[in-house]
Enzyme design. Sequence first.
Site, mmCIF file in Angstrom:
data_model
loop_
_atom_site.group_PDB
_atom_site.id
_atom_site.type_symbol
_atom_site.label_atom_id
_atom_site.label_comp_id
_atom_site.label_asym_id
_atom_site.label_seq_id
_atom_site.Cartn_x
_atom_site.Cartn_y
_atom_site.Cartn_z
ATOM 1 N N PHE A 224 2.348 -3.326 3.897
ATOM 2 C CA PHE A 224 1.735 -1.989 3.945
ATOM 3 C C PHE A 224 1.081 -1.834 5.326
ATOM 4 O O PHE A 224 -0.093 -1.529 5.458
ATOM 5 C CB PHE A 224 0.699 -1.801 2.828
ATOM 6 C CG PHE A 224 1.222 -2.070 1.441
ATOM 7 C CD1 PHE A 224 1.856 -1.064 0.726
ATOM 8 C CD2 PHE A 224 1.086 -3.324 0.857
ATOM 9 C CE1 PHE A 224 2.344 -1.300 -0.555
ATOM 10 C CE2 PHE A 224 1.573 -3.573 -0.413
ATOM 11 C CZ PHE A 224 2.203 -2.566 -1.132
ATOM 12 N N CYS A 333 -8.524 0.147 -1.465
ATOM 13 C CA CYS A 333 -9.380 1.240 -0.989
ATOM 14 C C CYS A 333 -9.538 2.300 -2.080
ATOM 15 O O CYS A 333 -9.962 3.416 -1.801
ATOM 16 C CB CYS A 333 -8.824 1.847 0.291
ATOM 17 S SG CYS A 333 -7.164 2.485 0.116
HETATM 18 N N1 SAH Z 1 -3.062 -1.628 7.076
HETATM 19 C C1 SAH Z 1 -2.850 -0.355 7.688
HETATM 20 C C2 SAH Z 1 -3.123 0.802 6.745
HETATM 21 C C3 SAH Z 1 -2.276 0.788 5.503
HETATM 22 S S1 SAH Z 1 -2.284 2.300 4.650
HETATM 23 C C4 SAH Z 1 -3.695 -0.265 8.958
HETATM 24 O O1 SAH Z 1 -4.527 -1.159 9.218
HETATM 25 O O2 SAH Z 1 -3.528 0.696 9.722
HETATM 26 C C5 SAH Z 1 -1.063 2.078 3.453
HETATM 27 C C6 SAH Z 1 0.368 2.115 3.953
HETATM 28 O O3 SAH Z 1 1.203 1.789 2.845
HETATM 29 C C7 SAH Z 1 0.878 3.474 4.446
HETATM 30 O O4 SAH Z 1 1.334 3.312 5.765
HETATM 31 C C8 SAH Z 1 2.057 3.829 3.523
HETATM 32 O O5 SAH Z 1 3.167 4.380 4.235
HETATM 33 C C9 SAH Z 1 2.438 2.481 2.988
HETATM 34 N N2 SAH Z 1 3.095 2.428 1.662
HETATM 35 C C10 SAH Z 1 2.821 3.128 0.551
HETATM 36 N N3 SAH Z 1 3.574 2.703 -0.484
HETATM 37 C C11 SAH Z 1 4.351 1.703 -0.014
HETATM 38 C C12 SAH Z 1 5.330 0.840 -0.593
HETATM 39 N N4 SAH Z 1 5.647 0.917 -1.886
HETATM 40 N N5 SAH Z 1 5.896 -0.090 0.193
HETATM 41 C C13 SAH Z 1 5.576 -0.187 1.508
HETATM 42 N N6 SAH Z 1 4.666 0.582 2.109
HETATM 43 C C14 SAH Z 1 4.048 1.517 1.361
#
Ligand code: SAH
Length: 389
Positions: A224, A333
């Site tokens: 993620f 979060c």
């Molecule tokens: N760690 C990052 C923020 C993550 S926010 C930082 O420090 O900037 C959560 C992210 O999860 C988003 O970018 C979203 O696109 C992604 N996301 C949501 N569902 C997902 C899934 N099933 N598999 C992979 N990524 C996913």
Amino acid sequence: MNQLILHSKREKSIVNRHHWIFSGAIKSCKAQNGEIVSVHKSSGELLGYGFFDPNSQIACRMFEWSRTPLEIESDYWKRKFQKAINLRTALFNHEDTNCYRLLHSEGDFLPGLIIDRYANILVLQPKILGIEKLLPLFGEILNELGFQHLYIKSKSSSIFLEQLTLSNGWLTEETNVETEVKENGLTFLINVETGQKTGFFIDQRSNRQDVRLRSINKTVLNAFSYTGGFSLYALAGGAKQVDSVDISSNAIDMANDLMSLNKLQEKHRGIAADCFDFLNEMPSNYYDMIILDPPAFAKHKRALKNASQGYKQINLKAFKKIKQGGLLYTFSCSKAIDKELFQRIVFSAAVEAHREVRIIDQLHQPEDHPVNIFHPETEYLKGLLLYVS
Ligand code: SAH
């Protein structure tokens, strides 16, 4: 100014400075949506001031407690902004970090508004009409306080807001929506228009720094990843190899660009994939460090059951596959999931994975997202650093 009178049995939390007045706590109020009201006990005694919003369950959000009448005018708001700025000035060395939350709604005693700073751009995120109506005034005040470029980013589409902004969301003088910022000395490219949230997940700054300190020679999975914030820190900390995985190919393109900008692309792989599948299919005993930073699976209490399952699944997969002596950073979060519940979910995943797990650290939102002691909802980001053997 219209008055809001509370029911005598529902006064306590407001007297104790919780910011939210729920509709059931109100005995009477004749104000319109977005009006500032004076808030009184059922005896008539003044308690303070708030924004009225009869369309929401949270029918009034307090922004001031005072037993004597106050003028809520330009200088009043200026003092509030100045206080928020003073805290950040005390916290950050601008040369090193010029990207942070300047105002954390109730955490800075101003509900309904978030302001994030990206170098010389401020992104304002209003949540209620009461705040939207004040934006022209807030724009003037923030200009006076030295901020020229103010960009409005609202989750709801409001006709009121459309009329207010110059064009494409600028409240005051336009500039490029893309800007370079510094975070702990590292350079990031932020687009305030197209980026998620206000442009970036600035709430992970201190946890990213923690990753940097522990990543030397490690093979790291950043699950993620969004645009690769944790990945850049891990590589800056000397990681051998980092894989960023996100479902958004756009985010992965940006992660790849970010590593190239920092000349670290050789050690980085950006993978556009669903993390649930990736965690299922990835090899065992490959990663020394795994970071799990999913989006808020539970936006409301109603979604708690599915969200808990989601958190459990990803943690279970990470526990099963991480190397002996691996470090797992795991986050939530979701406001609806508190620290204790999150720890219980991670605990049940550890039990099921049959791994030995120790809590090395409890992680949280950084210093520019202050938690208001009277309003615990201002705390939302929680994480655990776990040692898995
Ligand atoms: N760690 C990052 C923020 C993550 S926010 C930082 O420090 O900037 C959560 C992210 O999860 C988003 O970018 C979203 O696109 C992604 N996301 C949501 N569902 C997902 C899934 N099933 N598999 C992979 N990524 C996913």
